[in-house]
Design an enzyme around this catalytic site. Structure first.
Site, PDB file in Angstrom:
ATOM      1  N   GLY A 168      -0.375   4.700   2.953  1.00  0.00           N
ATOM      2  CA  GLY A 168       0.326   5.773   3.183  1.00  0.00           C
ATOM      3  C   GLY A 168       0.599   6.467   4.430  1.00  0.00           C
ATOM      4  CB  CYS A 169       3.704   6.706   5.881  1.00  0.00           C
ATOM      5  SG  CYS A 169       4.469   8.608   4.935  1.00  0.00           S
ATOM      6  CG  ASN A 170       1.949  11.990   5.062  1.00  0.00           C
ATOM      7  OD1 ASN A 170       3.158  11.825   6.347  1.00  0.00           O
ATOM      8  ND2 ASN A 170       2.924  11.736   3.884  1.00  0.00           N
ATOM      9  CB  THR A 190       0.533   9.312  11.139  1.00  0.00           C
ATOM     10  OG1 THR A 190       1.497   8.103  10.161  1.00  0.00           O
ATOM     11  CG2 THR A 190       0.221  10.041  11.883  1.00  0.00           C
TER      12      THR A 190
END
Lengths: 349, 349, 349, 349
Positions: free
Chosen positions: C149-151, C154
């Site tokens: 998942g991108c969030n 990060t």
């Protein structure tokens, strides 16, 4: 053999984009980057996105620093290149991203820029129709190249095929362009503040004063229009996107041309071009489609009720409009493969 | 006396803006707000910025719910008003923000909309020059009013004075508009997603297909242009701002008009208008200057090299383009002070 | 040897970005692209920026069409990959850009997704600290990979080094993220319309409901935090940029760590990483610095008055957040050079 | 009786917004507007959206020009008000939109601003809980008022009710704010250029250096927190919207408070406030919902897994954050109806 390159104006937007492209070029080494007030600082302090060039430090922009390279790119405010070109007499290839060497007519220069008229250089838009051939031929082996004005080359590429084929009338052109603020450079000006650009559309240079107008006329004359019969109403509008030009250009249909004849003019001109695309009938480009790419994307409509041909062109002002045109011209001038290091794919959304 | 008002389409952008204006109107009470799928929900669930109307709940859009008010605003998708108007026969004033009742020509209706041609209503652009007078006169006492298309009224207001005065030629108009996506409404469409609009300029309806073209022709014919001699090349471009229209319209200079004569045409037309302003020579409007205001702001340039007059107009599509035009027309129709509840100041930056 | 690749969800944003990267990959050939409702159309009708793939036509997403390739990328809505994976049993490498195979804990799956818990696959964030080593080791030779998942990735990359070194306390993490709407995909939803996103900041999933929370906890537990002692307050805020995540993550300073010890934790973790950069002290990243690049750019501050470490991370959600992570993981899994076809330079401004 | 008003800094953003509000105020007449380099120009040359004030000309900002009014608004860069206040000794009411008179603690002043500590004035946030009452009481009859910092008042309003009620712990607050660039003023700075802000999120003042931090501490101490026990991690992030603050503030749940007790703290504090709204549970504000309105809109979440209360607040930095707070405070100080000329409805989309 690797060519050594220097880029002046490396802390700005045009300079940064030249560097972004050159960083992926297998035949060149960026050896020198220069700036004015930022000399002495790391390049990445001003261009943090250029990680692969993190080893470079900005040096002062002086003739001495720029001399001694195989290729020098000048990305300086207009009027500043002259002070360097004399000292670069021995440099095999100099490419100016500024306006100084674009115009052939002293009258146009006097009317739109003023001051002494610098020598015109080879014009860096290879795909332009000129004298029945392409401007590309004039770039082979060139040693001094003027990269185009971004708005000018966008409009010229939009209309030159129709002018050359005689299917549109260059005597009553109207162009309106939605443009992003990066074309105006990185200088701190109140009218370019984010608060002034966000959420609003701002016209400027309305009424025939924009400096790219004579450049368009010059290109269309080269394409075959009668030099004294070209008239262009040209209006740029700043809109809230960092990059991009979306130019809507229209001209009257000429000589009773049929729809097929009109479309054929553009198809023939760009069928073999790697960096100019004509979209299928009924399809039009968005600037997002060319972001980061060295592409001019054109859509063509024929409006019989208005008796006009409409060409909508999308260009990334920093790539095909400036830095990409410069690198493409360099490739041609040096006999490298023309497409080297020039992306055709954009970054979207 | 307070007038009771119903607004249909109250969950959308046009409906919401009508409500924002009416919420500050001292002579009306918004009694009923209607929607389709959102019926039963609080208005503020869909219009959280309209706090002063937090007591209202959305009801279903039916003829029965809309009947019984002094004024009904229809902010519905095109083609839907007909099913309500019959049931509203007793309603003293009905104002349609959709396109159904704008066009007088059955041929135009057939060509651009199709289907049965609804009855044309009084056109809600009071400042338009018409038959030597103003459209305002046709709105006094009107009982059925068609609010204008936002792009159409912007271009019509831009050029009507010059057409009426005979200083421009309506036979070769070119208009290119930077427009925000709110004009396309609140329906979920992939091409209107933020990811598709942010950072890009998107042309649409290129080549003479936009439905506002016949509406512009109709307005310019009313201003005095020969009905069969009006030609318009019209290109809208979506840009990343929620609201606003920045229309650049050009037409050939006609009849050897002098600069003073040209400018005088617009000055005379709008000198006494509270909601149309002509900016000083050399000055042009931004959409930010009219955000939230019921203003059409015009800048005029004369380009002798191109032989064209250029008018740049900024309008908030939801205010002067739609909801403000509707409320202004209501004020006139009902004999209220025309400027009631209509802001002249914008919200900037 | 050239590997044959299929990409499902090729008309969407994640699929498009995987294709953009693969188009420049010397070791693969994109042979098949699939979609649902757009099957039968040219790829460039949906991804007009991917000119070098103009020869590809979208096919229907079926197990049969996807089978028979060396590598298959699944860029499908969550919950859809299971119906394809059984049929891809013979496919050497399958990479899922969706959430289905990310979580190891059935409880987390049940709490945040629900339904049957799919088998967890190798997690595609090579740089994460895990058990004293790097997640990279778990990707070598992997045949089934879950892109992150991108969030989640990060935030995990932001904090894992401090957790692993014991200099921050994972028991009271607060992360607030400014995110662009492309992370939500290309489905037409009213709340993702441009008019709803332009000019505004919109929080969502406030209060601990975002599905990336358990994924962050899982990664930090792997980095060494006590699994039952990780607490994260996580708030994403949609802002008007098409791409990008700017995550501000803070955690209490632990164990009396000195400034030097704190900074050393991140420096040690990422010194040799090609795609994670720690900026110099006092410097913080912007999302513009990573646009189009496979980079997580981190800035670190130590606020003694607040007793917290603050890590600001910029990631392009479609590149390092999704497609770049997928291609980087593919490179590792297949024994290719890890950095192949993955840009470190961004596109700015 | 009409009060005469002077506004300094009238060419800037804060000054322009004060004027926008005062233009609709029935009890005041804006008699004098002043600026520095723009003195002698029409106000509308710098604020073209303020048509109803088109009769005003900018005068030089001098003590003499400002003297002799009933109310003077100072919208000047920080540190400049002192040179005018002595000369305004006879002015009944002076309101400073700058920071000079906000801080009561000389130590805070020295640490965050430096130089001589100006006299603290009445703090212009009427709704703040203070000593069991409201700050409003301290504004009645005030003659010198300090309008708040926009970020500071947004965070203070977000958390003060919970602090006053003892349901959150002020000892570990984390606030991250998405903010628009208009808060940074109209001065030409490279980092505020549109090209630097469009399409990107930019953190600044990371790590505890922002000057609004002591202002928040001061407000929360007044609300009842132990002055030496307030700790705030504060990170602002510039995002591409001209106006607006979306502040996400979190604090640990204190004293075993129940969900009902927590929510009741905010409900009680703001139930009767016309300009602070608490949204229904599960609902959170967007900055679009308050654009142009004098509203602080709050959404409250309780995250038991993270053990934190999250308050998301939306404020228009130029209205409730600055100009609206100033006018609201003026209304209170002068005994006018507090809500005069202050819009509660926003402009959206």
């Amino acid at each position: 053999m690797t060519l050594s390159v220097a880029v002046s104006g490396a802390s700005g937007y045009a300079g940064g984009e030249i560097l972004r492209l050159l960083a992926a070029h297998p035949d060149v080494e960026v050896r020198t980057v220069t700036a004015h007030s930022s000399a002495g600082q790391p390049l990445v302090a001003h261009q943090p996105h250029l990680r692969s060039l993190a080893h470079l430090e900005l040096r002062a922009t002086t003739p001495e620093v720029l001399a001694g390279h195989d290729v020098v790119f000048l990305a300086l405010p207009h009027g500043q290149s002259a002070q360097y070109t004399a000292a670069l007499a021995d440099t095999p290839l100099v490419i100016d991203a500024g306006a100084d060497h674009r115009l052939t007519s002293p009258d146009d220069w006097a009317a739109f820029y003023g001051g002494e008229h610098p020598e015109p250089w080879a014009y860096g838009v290879p795909e332009l129709t000129i004298d029945g051939g392409k401007q590309r031929e004039h770039l082979r082996g060139a040693t001094r190249i003027a990269a185009p004005g971004c708005n000018a080359s966008t409009v010229a590429l939009s209309l030159a095929p129709g002018v050359a084929a005689g299917v549109i009338d260059a005597g009553d052109i109207v162009s309106v362009l939605a443009v992003g603020p990066s074309g105006a450079g990185k200088a701190a000006k109140t009218n370019l503040l984010a608060s002034e650009i966000l959420g609003t559309a701002n016209p400027y240079a309305v009424g025939g004063t924009h400096r790219h107008i004579p450049e368009i006329r010059q290109a269309l004359a080269a394409a075959g229009a009668p030099a004294d019969g070209i008239r262009i109403s040209f209006t740029p509008v700043l809109v809230p996107m960092a990059r991009g030009i979306l130019a809507t250009s229209t001209a009257p249909i000429a000589g009773g041309a049929s729809d097929a004849e009109i479309r054929a003019a553009w198809e023939a001109a760009y069928a073999d071009e790697p960096f100019v695309e004509l979209l299928p009938s009924g399809t039009f480009p968005r600037t997002a489609d060319v972001l980061g790419a060295n592409i001019a994307s054109l859509g063509l409509a024929i409006d019989r009720a208005a008796n006009r041909v409409i060409v909508v062109a999308a260009v990334d002002n920093l790539v095909k409009g400036t830095a990409g045109a410069a690198v493409q011209s360099m490739n041609i001038a040096l006999g490298l493969a023309e497409t080297t290091a020039l992306p055709v794919n954009g970054v979207a959304p």
